[in-house]
Scaffold this active site. Structure first.
Site, PDB file in Angstrom:
ATOM      1  N   CYS A 266     -16.837   1.891   2.333  1.00 39.14           N
ATOM      2  CA  CYS A 266     -15.786   2.538   1.489  1.00 39.14           C
ATOM      3  C   CYS A 266     -16.307   2.132  -0.258  1.00 39.14           C
ATOM      4  O   CYS A 266     -15.897   3.055  -1.006  1.00 39.14           O
ATOM      5  CB  CYS A 266     -14.433   1.945   1.453  1.00 39.14           C
ATOM      6  SG  CYS A 266     -13.674   3.026   3.085  1.00 39.14           S
TER       7      CYS A 266
ATOM      8  N   HIS B  76     -11.924  -7.236  -5.162  1.00 34.61           N
ATOM      9  CA  HIS B  76     -11.904  -6.180  -4.242  1.00 34.61           C
ATOM     10  C   HIS B  76     -12.478  -4.934  -4.503  1.00 34.61           C
ATOM     11  O   HIS B  76     -12.270  -4.398  -5.370  1.00 34.61           O
ATOM     12  CB  HIS B  76     -10.642  -5.910  -3.650  1.00 34.61           C
ATOM     13  CG  HIS B  76     -10.642  -5.218  -2.316  1.00 34.61           C
ATOM     14  ND1 HIS B  76     -10.413  -3.569  -2.175  1.00 34.61           N
ATOM     15  CD2 HIS B  76     -10.655  -5.429  -1.021  1.00 34.61           C
ATOM     16  CE1 HIS B  76     -10.487  -3.405  -1.020  1.00 34.61           C
ATOM     17  NE2 HIS B  76     -10.546  -4.244  -0.064  1.00 34.61           N
TER      18      HIS B  76
ATOM     19  N   GLU C 146     -13.335  -9.107   0.288  1.00 31.50           N
ATOM     20  CA  GLU C 146     -14.022  -7.822   0.350  1.00 31.50           C
ATOM     21  C   GLU C 146     -14.522  -7.666  -1.175  1.00 31.50           C
ATOM     22  O   GLU C 146     -14.366  -6.237  -1.602  1.00 31.50           O
ATOM     23  CB  GLU C 146     -13.440  -6.624   0.850  1.00 31.50           C
ATOM     24  CG  GLU C 146     -12.807  -6.998   2.221  1.00 31.50           C
ATOM     25  CD  GLU C 146     -12.204  -5.749   2.862  1.00 31.50           C
ATOM     26  OE1 GLU C 146     -11.367  -5.052   2.269  1.00 31.50           O
ATOM     27  OE2 GLU C 146     -12.522  -5.403   4.074  1.00 31.50           O
TER      28      GLU C 146
ATOM     29  N   HIS D 277       0.770  -1.228  -0.008  1.00 27.95           N
ATOM     30  CA  HIS D 277      -0.084   0.170  -0.007  1.00 27.95           C
ATOM     31  C   HIS D 277       0.769   1.302  -0.141  1.00 27.95           C
ATOM     32  O   HIS D 277       0.208   2.437   0.390  1.00 27.95           O
ATOM     33  CB  HIS D 277      -0.881   0.149   1.160  1.00 27.95           C
ATOM     34  CG  HIS D 277      -2.191  -0.888   1.210  1.00 27.95           C
ATOM     35  ND1 HIS D 277      -2.094  -2.153   1.253  1.00 27.95           N
ATOM     36  CD2 HIS D 277      -3.530  -0.683   0.935  1.00 27.95           C
ATOM     37  CE1 HIS D 277      -3.273  -2.752   1.319  1.00 27.95           C
ATOM     38  NE2 HIS D 277      -4.120  -1.757   1.053  1.00 27.95           N
TER      39      HIS D 277
ATOM     40  N   GLU E 144     -19.380  -3.044   1.689  1.00 28.38           N
ATOM     41  CA  GLU E 144     -18.618  -2.115   2.434  1.00 28.38           C
ATOM     42  C   GLU E 144     -18.803  -0.682   2.210  1.00 28.38           C
ATOM     43  O   GLU E 144     -19.128  -0.084   1.086  1.00 28.38           O
ATOM     44  CB  GLU E 144     -17.137  -2.417   2.190  1.00 28.38           C
ATOM     45  CG  GLU E 144     -16.253  -1.610   3.049  1.00 28.38           C
ATOM     46  CD  GLU E 144     -14.431  -1.708   2.844  1.00 28.38           C
ATOM     47  OE1 GLU E 144     -14.439  -2.588   1.923  1.00 28.38           O
ATOM     48  OE2 GLU E 144     -13.789  -0.976   2.896  1.00 28.38           O
TER      49      GLU E 144
ATOM     50  N   CYS F 107     -10.735   2.239   7.573  1.00 26.79           N
ATOM     51  CA  CYS F 107     -10.680   3.086   6.239  1.00 26.79           C
ATOM     52  C   CYS F 107     -12.036   3.877   6.319  1.00 26.79           C
ATOM     53  O   CYS F 107     -12.126   4.966   5.537  1.00 26.79           O
ATOM     54  CB  CYS F 107     -10.683   1.873   5.114  1.00 26.79           C
ATOM     55  SG  CYS F 107     -11.624   0.631   5.139  1.00 26.79           S
ATOM     56  N   CYS F 108     -13.161   3.188   6.641  1.00 27.07           N
ATOM     57  CA  CYS F 108     -14.367   3.774   6.322  1.00 27.07           C
ATOM     58  C   CYS F 108     -14.736   5.064   6.962  1.00 27.07           C
ATOM     59  O   CYS F 108     -15.141   5.719   6.528  1.00 27.07           O
ATOM     60  CB  CYS F 108     -15.710   2.658   6.560  1.00 27.07           C
ATOM     61  SG  CYS F 108     -15.537   1.111   5.527  1.00 27.07           S
TER      62      CYS F 108
ATOM     63  N   GLY G 141      -0.891  -2.462  -5.557  1.00 29.56           N
ATOM     64  CA  GLY G 141      -1.813  -3.509  -5.397  1.00 29.56           C
ATOM     65  C   GLY G 141      -3.290  -3.011  -4.965  1.00 29.56           C
ATOM     66  O   GLY G 141      -4.328  -3.624  -5.188  1.00 29.56           O
ATOM     67  N   HIS G 142      -3.274  -1.680  -4.573  1.00 33.47           N
ATOM     68  CA  HIS G 142      -4.636  -0.996  -4.476  1.00 33.47           C
ATOM     69  C   HIS G 142      -4.453   0.252  -4.830  1.00 33.47           C
ATOM     70  O   HIS G 142      -3.986   1.028  -4.559  1.00 33.47           O
ATOM     71  CB  HIS G 142      -4.695  -0.832  -2.803  1.00 33.47           C
ATOM     72  CG  HIS G 142      -6.065  -0.401  -2.270  1.00 33.47           C
ATOM     73  ND1 HIS G 142      -6.945   0.488  -2.917  1.00 33.47           N
ATOM     74  CD2 HIS G 142      -6.662  -0.978  -1.088  1.00 33.47           C
ATOM     75  CE1 HIS G 142      -8.098   0.436  -2.237  1.00 33.47           C
ATOM     76  NE2 HIS G 142      -8.115  -0.344  -1.266  1.00 33.47           N
TER      77      HIS G 142
END
Lengths: 645, 645
Positions: A326, A256, A308, A129, A324, A404-405, A180-181
Site C-alpha cells: 500500500c 506510518h 509500518e 479511521h 508495504e 488493505c493491500c 489519524g489516517h
C-alpha cells in the site's frame, strides 16, 4: 485532460488488467463475503449486513474494515468503465444498496460504530479511521459514478461529506480535528472534481491546514478518553499518525508510510488546485527526502514494520524491511499528483519503479495471493523462526486480517490507464509518462486526435506511436513530450519520425517535439535497455559492497530455485559478464539475466564449526537472476536483490 | 577442589577485580538505594524496607527486583573473601538483617508478594520469579557463608528452601511445578554443597525432572489465572520459558537465552553429581548446538531481543542482535560445569571467548556503565531512530530498570579465580583452563603445593608457572594439564620446563605433563598469538563475505573514532597486511591491529541520489582495529566487528 480517452492495449499489462477483472475482483468478492477457505475472514459484507439490520452479530475484523469493500467497489468501477459486465455491475449495485441501508439518517456511515460503539462516533479520531473509511467511500463513489453514471453511491457520499463538513472546522461547536489516517483529504478532492462542489475542496484544505496544529488534537482527545488507546500503549505517537507538525513545516518523511504518502498526495492536489506555494514546497521537500533517501531500489518505502513506518535517511535494511504494498501504491498516487503539479520525469521514474517492482511483485501470477511486505532479502527459515522477521513472508498469502493491500492493488492496476498520459487542457501538449501499449484520444483546436502507443516494455525498449487525425482537415500542431527514463543507461534514446532520426529538445526529462502532425505519422522512441549493475549511495549501509541488477525498469533478484543456497554465499565475479535472454517458459515468460558469480566454498567446514581462519577458496558459477516482481512464484526459498561484488 | 586456594595476581584482570571491589560494588550499592542521579531507580532496598515493615509504599521495579540485592551480596561475598573490608561487611550485614526482617514466619521471602499481592504467592510460577529470586538468595548465602563464616543468610536460605521443598514435589498436596525462570536449580546444588543436605540436591533434581512434563503446568496455571499474564498477551510461550519439552529431550537451544543457560548449568551439575547419562547427553547436545550454531564470535548468545531469545541455527544478525550480557555470563557458568563434567578444552575455549569479549565489553572502563545488549555492528543513528534497533545502545548505560546484568558482571569478575583451575580431589592433576596470573595452592599426597602462574595475556602468549613445594621432603608427582587454546593459530604451543623444550601429550585439548616436580621448577607455556582473519560458517548468512579479526582470545572491531564513517564503506584489501602494536595511551593501553583496507569512494555521489550504476572507485586506507571489549569508550560512533573482504 477533459474529454481525453485512454485505453490500455498491451501484452504485458493486459495480462494484469485482465487478471484483475477476471480473477482478482471475483476472488476478492468471495473474500469480502468470507468464502475463501483457510484464509483470514474479512467480515466486511457481514458487518454491513449487521449495521443495516439484516443480520445479528458482533462487528468483525479491524476497525477500518469498511474500507475493504469500498476499495473493491472502486476497482469494480474501473473494470466496468473499461469493460461492461452487467452481472458484476449487479453485484456492485447490491453492495451499494447494502451500504445505503447501513447509512444513518444524518448521513453517518461506519459499521464499527453502528454495531459496536453507537454514541461513541468521532471520539477517537486518532485511531478509529472513520474519516479514512469515508475517504475510501468517496473514492469508490466517484469512480462508480464515472463508470456507470449511477449516482446512488455518490449521493450516499455527499450526504456523509456534508455531515462531516458540518462537524469539522473552525466554527463554534465544530471539532477542530482531522483523521489519524490521512485519506479523506485526497478523496474530498476527487469528490470536488466529480461534483464541482467547492465545499469539498475547502473541507480537504481545512483538514490539511489543521493537521499538526497546537494544542495537539490527538493528545487532547487521548486525555478525554482517559488516556486509553486501542493498539499501542502510552501517549499517542504523533509522528506515526502524521500529527507532529503542520504539513508545511515537515522537513522529512516520518511515521506510518501509507499515512504519509496519502497525506502528501492530497497536499500535491491542493498545491496544484490552490496555487499554495508553501504547500508545493513542502511536497517537493518531502518528495526529495522520501525518494532520495528513504526508498528501496524496488520503489518500496517504510523501512520498519514497527509502526509500518519510515525510520530515517539511508536506513534501508533488506531483510527486516517493510516496504508495504500500500505504501508503494500511495507513492504512485503521490508521484502522479507531482507530475500534474510539474511535469518532471523524476516523478514518473519513481512511479514506474514502484509499479514494475514493488507493486507488481506483491501479487502472485494467479491474482489470488499477495504480499503485504515486500522484502529484498528472504531467508524462509528466518521468517518462520525469528520473531524479528515474522512479518517477512516468503510466500504470498491468500488474504490478510488487515487486508488493505490486495484491493489497493486491484484499484491501481484497474485504473492504470490514468497514469500513462497527461494531455494539457487545450490539447496542445501530450505528455507520455509510461510506455504502456495504449490508445489516447483527445481534442485540440477542435480536432480529434488518436495516438496509438505500442510498447515491448519491460523486455525491449522499442516504443512506437502512430498518430491518427480523425478528419481529413489538414495537419494538427501539438507537442509530443516523451519521458526519458532514468534507467541509468549511458546511451540516449533515439527518436525517429517516419523512419528518420530527429533531434529533440529536453525539458525536465522529457524529449519534446512540436510539429504539425499528419495523419499516419509514425514516431519511434528507441529506449536503450541495458543490463546494469547498480550501486546504492554509500550512506545506505545495508547495501555497502553490493550491487543490484537492473534492466530497463525492472530490478532483478536471485532465487534459491535457480542458484541453490545459502544465497549469501553467492557474489558477483570480478567480471560479471551479464547477459540477458528471453526465457519464454519461465514464470509465464520473462527475460532472465545470467552472470558470472563466485560461491564461497564450504567444503572445509565441519558441521557445527562456527568459526575458522579465513580461506578464500571460491567456486566459479554462472548465476541466474529473474525479475524481482516474479519472485516467490515457485517453491519457497531464499531470495536476494543485492549481491556482493 | 577441597582445600584448594586460588588468588588472582594479574595486571590485566586485577584492574577489573579491583574495579569491582572499589567501584562497581560501592556504585551498585548506591544504585540499589536509588541514589544515582539520572539513572533508572532500582527500588531494591526500598522494597525490602517496605516488606520488613520499616517503611510504607508500593513495590517498585520489576517483579524480580529482589534478585539485584542478592546478586550484589554475592559479589560482596567474593570481594570480602579475597580482601577483607569491615566497612563493606558491615553494610552487607545490615542488608542481610533487612532481608531477615522481610522473611515470613514460615520461611517465605519475596518482597513483591509481601507488599503487592499477599495471598497470591506461588500463583504465577510462569512469570513471577519467586523461585528465581530464591535461587539468587541461596547463591548469595553460600558465598557469604564461605567468605565470612556467618550463617545468618544461609539460615534464611535454608528456611526458605525447606518451605519450598515442602510445597513442591510429587507428594499429595504438593505443587508439581517449577519456575518460569531457571536459577533455583543451580542454586540448590550450591546450597547442597555448602550444607551437605541432600534434600536440596533432590529438590533441584525434582525441578529438572518436572520441567516440560505433560500436562504442562504453565498452561494449567494460566487457565487458573483466567488466561491472564503480566507481560505478553496470549497463551504462555513454553519455549521462551523452558517448558516446551522435558530437558532430556530438548534437541536444540531455544527460548530466552539466560533462562536456557541457567537451566543447562544446573543440568550439568546434576549430570556430574548423579551420573545421569541421559542428562549428560542432553547437556552435550545442547552445548554443541548453542556454541556450534547459535553463538556469536564474541561469545554472545541469544540473537533476538524479542523474548531475549535464541532463534535458530546460524541466525546471528550483527545489528539487530541481542547477545545479552547475562546470557554470556550464564554461558560461562555452564561452560565451567561442562569442564567439571569432562575436561575438554572446547568448554574452556568458549568460556574464555565469552569472558574476554562479550562480558568484558559489557562494562565501561569506569565500572559504572554497562551494556545489556552487546552488538557486533552499531550505527548510533539507527539505535536512536529505528524501532528495530532501539534495544541496541551505542553507549553503556548507568543502570537499567531491569538491571540484571551489572550485578551479574560484578559477581562473575569477583569470583573469576574459580574459573582458572581444576585440581582433582586427590591433587594428582592440576588443570589450567585460563591463563590468568594467579596462585593456586593445593595438597597432594599430604604435600602442599603452590603454583604461581604469570601471564601476559591477552596481549602476549608468554605464560609461566613456578612450582613451589612448601616443605623440603623431596619431589612430588602430579600431572599438569595446560589448555591448548583454540585461537586458530597454525602453530602449536611450546612447552618448556626449566628452559628445555618438552614434548607433551595432548588429551582432549590439554597438554599434559606428568612428572616428579621439584621445588622451584619453572614451566613456560608459549602460546602462539597471531593476528588472524576469521571467517564464519557459510550458513551464518549475516557474516557471508566478511571476516573478523582475532588476536589470541580477543576479537577486534573497527570504530568510527579511528576510521571515520560510514564504516560499512570500509572493507579489507586483497592483501590486508595486518600488524599488531602496543598502544599504551589508547583506552588505558591495549594492542591495536592495523591493516590495509579499501573505502568506497563516495565522491561521485550527489546528495539525495540513492542509486546509480556501479563504479568500483576505491580508496586505499590503513585501518585501525581495537579489541572489541574496549568499544564504545570514546565518542558515540559506528562500530563493526565483521569486515567485508
Amino acid at each position: 485532460m477533459k474529454d481525453t480517452q485512454i485505453s490500455i492495449k498491451d501484452d504485458f499489462w493486459n495480462e494484469y488488467t485482465e487478471l484483475v477483472r477476471t480473477t482478482v475482483i471475483p476472488y476478492q468478492w468471495e473474500a469480502l463475503n468470507d468464502r475463501i477457505q483457510d484464509a483470514e475472514p474479512s467480515y466486511s459484507i457481514r458487518n454491513f449486513r449487521i449495521a443495516a439490520g439484516l443480520e445479528k452479530g458482533e462487528f468483525g475484523g479491524w476497525i477500518f474494515q469498511d474500507s475493504d469493500l469500498y476499495k473493491w467497489l472502486e476497482a469494480v468501477a474501473y473494470s466496468l468503465e473499461r469493460q461492461p459486465d452487467p452481472e458484476l455491475e449487479n453485484i456492485a449495485d447490491e453492495a451499494i444498496e447494502l451500504i445505503g441501508q447501513a447509512q444513518h439518517e444524518n448521513g453517518y456511515l461506519n459499521t464499527y460504530f453502528t454495531i459496536q460503539e453507537p454514541g461513541k462516533e468521532w471520539s477517537n479520531l486518532y485511531e478509529a479511521h472513520e474519516l479514512y473509511c469515508a475517504g475510501h467511500l468517496f473514492e469508490a463513489a466517484v469512480a462508480y459514478y464515472r463508470a456507470t453514471g449511477k449516482r446512488k453511491l455518490l449521493d450516499i457520499s455527499c450526504r456523509f461529506a456534508d455531515l462531516i463538513a458540518s462537524l469539522f472546522g473552525k466554527e463554534p461547536g465544530q471539532m477542530q480535528a482531522y483523521c489519524g489516517h490521512p485519506e479523506v483529504e485526497l478523496a474530498l478532492v476527487k469528490l470536488y472534481q466529480a461534483t464541482g462542489e467547492e465545499r469539498y475542496l475547502n473541507l480537504s484544505l481545512y483538514f490539511i491546514d489543521e493537521r499538526g496544529s497546537k494544542p495537539n488534537y490527538f493528545l487532547e482527545e487521548w486525555e478525554r478518553r482517559g488516556r486509553t488507546t486501542i493498539w499501542a500503549q502510552g501517549e499517542p505517537n504523533l509522528e506515526v499518525y502524521q500529527s507532529h507538525l503542520p504539513v508545511r513545516e515537515q522537513p522529512v518523511a516520518v511515521g506510518h508510510a501509507v499515512r504519509a504518502v496519502y497525506l502528501y498526495t492530497a497536499m500535491a492536489d491542493l498545491a496544484r488546485l490552490t496555487g499554495d506555494v508553501k504547500l508545493r514546497e513542502a511536497c517537493e521537500r518531502l518528495w526529495a527526502n522520501t525518494t532520495g533517501k528513504q526508498m528501496y531500489i524496488t520503489g518500496g518505502i517504510g523501512a520498519t514494520h514497527l509502526g509500518e513506518a519510515f525510520t530515517f535517511d539511508h536506513d534501508l535494511p533488506n531483510d527486516i524491511v517493510y516496504a508495504e504494498t500500500c505504501a508503494s501504491i500511495g507513492l504512485i498516487f503521490w508521484a502522479r499528483r507531482m507530475l500534474q503539479l510539474e511535469a518532471k520525469s523524476e516523478y514518473a521514474d519513481v512511479m514506474e519503479r514502484a509499479l514494475y517492482n514493488n507493486v507488481l511483485g506483491s501479487m502472485a501470477k494467479d491474482g489470488k495471493h499477495f504480499f503485504y511486505v515486500n522484502p529484498l532479502e528472504v531467508w524462509p527459515e528466518a521468517s518462520a523462526k525469528s520473531p524479528d522477521k515474522f512479518h517477512v513472508k516468503p510466500v504470498r498469502q491468500k488474504w490478510f486480517g488487515c487486508s488493505c493491500c490486495p484491493p489497493n492493488v486491484a484499484r491501481l492496476l484497474g485504473s492504470l490507464d490514468e497514469y500513462i498520459y497527461d494531455v494539457s487542457e487545450d490539447g496542445s501538449t501530450v505528455r507520455v509518462h509510461l510506455f504502456i501499449g495504449s490508445e489516447v484520444a483527445f481534442e485540440t483546436g477542435g480536432r480529434k486526435i488518436v495516438i496509438n502507443q505500442k510498447s515491448e516494455l519491460p523486455w525491449n525498449g522499442q516504443v512506437e506511436f502512430k498518430i491518427s487525425l480523425q478528419e481529413d482537415k489538414g495537419d494538427v500542431p501539438f507537442m509530443l513530450a516523451l519521458r526519458i527514463p532514468n534507467w541509468f543507461s549511458s546511451k540516449e534514446p533515439v527518436l525517429k519520425i517516419n523512419g528518420e532520426s530527429v533531434r529533440y529538445h529536453v525539458d525536465k526529462g522529457y524529449a519534446t517535439v512540436y510539429r504539425e502532425w499528419q495523419d499516419g505519422d509514425q514516431v519511434e522512441w528507441l529506449l536503450p535497455i541495458e543490463t546494469l549493475l547498480i550501486a546504492a549511495n554509500p550512506l545506505i549501509r545495508a547495501d555497502a559492497g553490493k550491487a543490484a541488477i537492473q534492466r530497463g525498469p525492472l530490478v532483478y533478484c536471485v532465487e534459491e530455485a535457480d542458484n541453490g543456497k545459502p544465497l549469501a554465499s553467492l557474489s558477483l565475479a570480478e567480471v560479471p559478464e551479464l547477459s540477458a535472454s528471453k526465457a519464454s517458459e519461465l514464470l509465464g515468460g520473462c527475460v532472465v539475466v545470467e552472470g558470472n558469480g563466485v560461491v564461497i566454498d564450504n567444503s572445509g567446514w565441519v558441521e557445527g564449526q562456527p568459526y575458522q581462519p579465513l580461506t578464500k577458496h571460491r567456486e566459479s558459477v554462472r548465476f541466474k537472476a529473474i525479475p524481482y516482481y516474479l519472485w516467490g512464484n515457485r517453491e519457497p526459498g531464499e531470495m536476494n536483490v543485492w549481491l556482493r561484488y
